[in-house]
Design a protein around this motif. Structure first.
Motif, PDB file in Angstrom:
ATOM      1  N   GLU A  30       0.882  -1.274   0.022  1.00  0.00           N
ATOM      2  CA  GLU A  30       0.147  -0.048   0.147  1.00  0.00           C
ATOM      3  C   GLU A  30       0.921   1.196   0.033  1.00  0.00           C
ATOM      4  N   MET A  31       2.011   1.311   0.567  1.00  0.00           N
ATOM      5  CA  MET A  31       2.846   2.338   0.928  1.00  0.00           C
ATOM      6  C   MET A  31       3.557   2.507  -0.590  1.00  0.00           C
ATOM      7  N   LEU A  32       4.046   1.552  -1.110  1.00  0.00           N
ATOM      8  CA  LEU A  32       4.655   1.661  -2.570  1.00  0.00           C
ATOM      9  C   LEU A  32       3.686   2.093  -3.743  1.00  0.00           C
ATOM     10  N   LYS A  33       2.347   1.871  -3.497  1.00  0.00           N
ATOM     11  CA  LYS A  33       1.341   2.234  -4.215  1.00  0.00           C
ATOM     12  C   LYS A  33       1.474   3.899  -4.364  1.00  0.00           C
ATOM     13  N   TYR A  34       1.710   4.531  -3.492  1.00  0.00           N
ATOM     14  CA  TYR A  34       1.588   6.144  -3.466  1.00  0.00           C
ATOM     15  C   TYR A  34       3.115   6.550  -3.493  1.00  0.00           C
ATOM     16  N   CYS A  35       4.054   6.038  -3.084  1.00  0.00           N
ATOM     17  CA  CYS A  35       5.489   6.723  -3.283  1.00  0.00           C
ATOM     18  C   CYS A  35       6.591   5.759  -3.702  1.00  0.00           C
ATOM     19  N   GLY A  36       6.307   4.783  -4.456  1.00  0.00           N
ATOM     20  CA  GLY A  36       7.018   3.896  -5.124  1.00  0.00           C
ATOM     21  C   GLY A  36       7.106   4.212  -6.471  1.00  0.00           C
ATOM     22  N   PRO A  37       7.805   3.299  -7.316  1.00  0.00           N
ATOM     23  CA  PRO A  37       8.314   3.604  -8.658  1.00  0.00           C
ATOM     24  C   PRO A  37       6.997   3.773  -9.483  1.00  0.00           C
ATOM     25  N   GLN A  38       6.898   5.053 -10.040  1.00  0.00           N
ATOM     26  CA  GLN A  38       5.609   5.239 -11.090  1.00  0.00           C
ATOM     27  C   GLN A  38       5.953   4.934 -12.424  1.00  0.00           C
ATOM     28  N   ALA A  39       4.929   4.685 -13.300  1.00  0.00           N
ATOM     29  CA  ALA A  39       4.826   4.186 -14.723  1.00  0.00           C
ATOM     30  C   ALA A  39       5.495   5.332 -15.580  1.00  0.00           C
ATOM     31  N   SER A  40       6.368   4.953 -16.615  1.00  0.00           N
ATOM     32  CA  SER A  40       7.016   5.740 -17.229  1.00  0.00           C
ATOM     33  C   SER A  40       5.854   6.639 -18.114  1.00  0.00           C
ATOM     34  N   GLU A  41       6.642   7.751 -18.731  1.00  0.00           N
ATOM     35  CA  GLU A  41       5.790   8.309 -19.576  1.00  0.00           C
ATOM     36  C   GLU A  41       6.528   8.590 -20.696  1.00  0.00           C
ATOM     37  N   GLY A  42       5.979   8.907 -21.981  1.00  0.00           N
ATOM     38  CA  GLY A  42       6.672   9.295 -23.192  1.00  0.00           C
ATOM     39  C   GLY A  42       6.640   8.114 -24.165  1.00  0.00           C
ATOM     40  N   GLY A  43       7.695   8.256 -24.964  1.00  0.00           N
ATOM     41  CA  GLY A  43       7.944   7.026 -26.250  1.00  0.00           C
ATOM     42  C   GLY A  43       8.421   5.706 -25.615  1.00  0.00           C
ATOM     43  N   PHE A  44       8.945   5.786 -24.436  1.00  0.00           N
ATOM     44  CA  PHE A  44       9.278   4.517 -23.903  1.00  0.00           C
ATOM     45  C   PHE A  44       8.549   3.796 -22.731  1.00  0.00           C
ATOM     46  N   SER A  45       7.331   4.372 -22.589  1.00  0.00           N
ATOM     47  CA  SER A  45       6.375   3.854 -21.683  1.00  0.00           C
ATOM     48  C   SER A  45       5.828   2.567 -22.060  1.00  0.00           C
ATOM     49  N   GLY A  46       5.116   1.709 -21.083  1.00  0.00           N
ATOM     50  CA  GLY A  46       4.700   0.605 -21.404  1.00  0.00           C
ATOM     51  C   GLY A  46       3.060   0.802 -22.050  1.00  0.00           C
ATOM     52  N   GLY A  47       2.560   1.841 -22.010  1.00  0.00           N
ATOM     53  CA  GLY A  47       1.341   2.133 -22.190  1.00  0.00           C
ATOM     54  C   GLY A  47       0.343   1.267 -21.294  1.00  0.00           C
ATOM     55  N   ALA A  48      -0.808   0.941 -21.846  1.00  0.00           N
ATOM     56  CA  ALA A  48      -1.937   0.165 -21.054  1.00  0.00           C
ATOM     57  C   ALA A  48      -1.638  -0.763 -20.490  1.00  0.00           C
ATOM     58  N   GLY A  49      -0.667  -1.677 -21.132  1.00  0.00           N
ATOM     59  CA  GLY A  49      -0.058  -2.916 -20.475  1.00  0.00           C
ATOM     60  C   GLY A  49       0.668  -2.599 -19.330  1.00  0.00           C
ATOM     61  N   GLU A  50       1.562  -1.544 -19.383  1.00  0.00           N
ATOM     62  CA  GLU A  50       2.133  -1.356 -18.102  1.00  0.00           C
ATOM     63  C   GLU A  50       1.339  -0.813 -16.912  1.00  0.00           C
ATOM     64  N   GLU A  51       0.375  -0.047 -17.203  1.00  0.00           N
ATOM     65  CA  GLU A  51      -0.792   0.306 -16.295  1.00  0.00           C
ATOM     66  C   GLU A  51      -1.442  -1.045 -15.519  1.00  0.00           C
ATOM     67  N   GLN A  52      -1.837  -1.859 -16.480  1.00  0.00           N
ATOM     68  CA  GLN A  52      -2.441  -3.089 -16.121  1.00  0.00           C
ATOM     69  C   GLN A  52      -1.631  -3.955 -15.174  1.00  0.00           C
ATOM     70  N   PHE A  53      -0.440  -3.979 -15.337  1.00  0.00           N
ATOM     71  CA  PHE A  53       0.393  -4.959 -14.845  1.00  0.00           C
ATOM     72  C   PHE A  53       1.489  -4.576 -13.564  1.00  0.00           C
ATOM     73  N   SER A  54       1.322  -3.135 -13.478  1.00  0.00           N
ATOM     74  CA  SER A  54       2.006  -2.501 -12.334  1.00  0.00           C
ATOM     75  C   SER A  54       1.878  -3.093 -11.199  1.00  0.00           C
ATOM     76  N   SER A  55       0.409  -3.364 -10.742  1.00  0.00           N
ATOM     77  CA  SER A  55       0.424  -3.860  -9.474  1.00  0.00           C
ATOM     78  C   SER A  55       1.173  -5.304  -8.950  1.00  0.00           C
TER      79      SER A  55
END
Length: 81
Positions: A30-55
Motif C-alpha cells: 500500500e505504501m509503494l502504491k503512492y510513493c514507489g516507482p511510477q509508470a514511465s511516460e513518453g515514447g518508452f512507456s509501456g502504455g496500457a499494459g504497463e498500467e495493468q501489470f504495475s500492481s
C-alpha cells in the motif's frame, strides 16, 4: 465428576511470523502504491499494459522489502496474544 476449564493454547511461533510477514508485505504494498516507482511516460512507456501489470511489480517489490526489513509486526502480534 469435575470438568476442568479449557485454556486456549498459544499459537505456534511460526504462525505468528507468517502472519506478520504477510501483514508487512500488504502494508509495504500500500505504501509503494503512492510513493514507489511510477509508470514511465513518453515514447518508452509501456502504455496500457504497463498500467495493468504495475500492481504485480509493486507486489513483488513489497515482498522483497518485507523480506529485508523488520517493521516489528511480529513483536506487536506476540504482545497481543
Amino acid at each position: 465428576m469435575q470438568i476442568e476449564p479449557i485454556h486456549s493454547m498459544p499459537a505456534p511461533q511460526a504462525a505468528h511470523l507468517a502472519v506478520a510477514d504477510q501483514l508487512e508485505q500488504a502494508f509495504l504494498e500500500e505504501m509503494l502504491k503512492y510513493c514507489g516507482p511510477q509508470a514511465s511516460e513518453g515514447g518508452f512507456s509501456g502504455g496500457a499494459g504497463e498500467e495493468q501489470f504495475s500492481s504485480f511489480l509493486t507486489r513483488e517489490h513489497a515482498g522483497l522489502l518485507a523480506g529485508k526489513l523488520d517493521l516489528g509486526f511480529a513483536a506487536m502480534l506476540e504482545r497481543r496474544t
